[in-house]
Design a protein around this motif. Structure first.
Motif, PDB file in Angstrom:
ATOM      1  N   TYR A  18       0.489   5.633  -7.623  1.00 45.41           N
ATOM      2  CA  TYR A  18       0.954   6.628  -6.777  1.00 45.41           C
ATOM      3  C   TYR A  18       1.563   7.706  -7.469  1.00 45.41           C
ATOM      4  O   TYR A  18       2.468   7.325  -8.185  1.00 45.41           O
ATOM      5  N   ASP A  58      -1.761  10.148  -4.148  1.00 49.99           N
ATOM      6  CA  ASP A  58      -0.789  10.366  -2.891  1.00 49.99           C
ATOM      7  C   ASP A  58      -1.571   9.931  -1.625  1.00 49.99           C
ATOM      8  O   ASP A  58      -2.680   9.599  -1.805  1.00 49.99           O
ATOM      9  N   CYS A  59      -0.661   9.835  -0.468  1.00 49.67           N
ATOM     10  CA  CYS A  59      -1.350   9.288   0.570  1.00 49.67           C
ATOM     11  C   CYS A  59      -2.632  10.294   1.099  1.00 49.67           C
ATOM     12  O   CYS A  59      -3.728   9.440   1.431  1.00 49.67           O
ATOM     13  N   ALA A 129      -1.553   4.753   0.284  1.00 50.58           N
ATOM     14  CA  ALA A 129      -0.783   4.879  -0.858  1.00 50.58           C
ATOM     15  C   ALA A 129       0.781   5.338  -0.713  1.00 50.58           C
ATOM     16  O   ALA A 129       1.086   6.227  -0.025  1.00 50.58           O
ATOM     17  N   SER A 132       5.550   5.778  -5.250  1.00 49.39           N
ATOM     18  CA  SER A 132       5.591   5.533  -6.320  1.00 49.39           C
ATOM     19  C   SER A 132       5.824   4.071  -6.855  1.00 49.39           C
ATOM     20  O   SER A 132       5.466   3.345  -7.890  1.00 49.39           O
TER      21      SER A 132
END
Length: 155
Positions: A18, A58-59, A129, A132
């Motif tokens: 992520y 990322d998401c 996601a 991080s």
């Protein structure tokens, strides 16, 4: 079936990393530096360094790429995608279709916007996601999701 192809793509990304604004790039030290300079409040070098050598999302980047595999174009931002996607159906999470693949969203009252998204893959499970620290994971559907949507053309 398009929904199965979305799920297959999402499952293939389990274990990927992520990073803020990631959309499937292979993370290098140079790319990490670039993201950190551009988004220092969102990209911690020490936290994200473990993803070097892996694809990162990322998401909304993960959601966007998964649906792109079946010809459905989405915006790379949860709030913008929620507002501007051509939806077949959508609603609050209290009435989500348990037997369908859909995009799950989390609305932040504090920020007055959709702040996270993931892919419901049926059976009470979804892939997202997560952040991080975690990367791309599959989990049971938590109660934090607030909305759902099925883009036109998926079914």
């Amino acid at each position: 079936d398009k929904a199965d192809d979305v799920v297959k793509f999402a499952k293939s990304k389990l274990g990927c990393g992520y990073i803020w604004t990631g959309s499937g790039q292979k993370l290098t030290e140079e790319l990490l530096d670039k993201f950190h300079r551009k988004y220092p409040e969102h990209v911690g070098k020490s936290t994200c360094r473990k993803w070097i050598g892996k694809q990162v999302f990322d998401c909304s980047g993960l959601v966007q790429k998964a649906f792109e595999t079946v010809g459905i174009k989405l915006i790379h931002n949860s709030e913008s995608a929620w507002k501007h996607t051509n939806w077949e159906s959508k609603g609050t999470i209290s009435n989500y279709p348990k037997d369908k693949v859909f995009i799950a969203y989390r609305y932040s009252k504090a920020k007055s916007k959709m702040e996270h998204s993931g892919i419901y893959i049926r059976g009470g499970m979804f892939i997202h996601a997560k952040g991080s620290k975690y990367g791309v994971v599959m989990e049971t559907m938590p109660s934090t999701w607030t909305h759902w949507g099925i883009p036109k053309g998926l079914y």
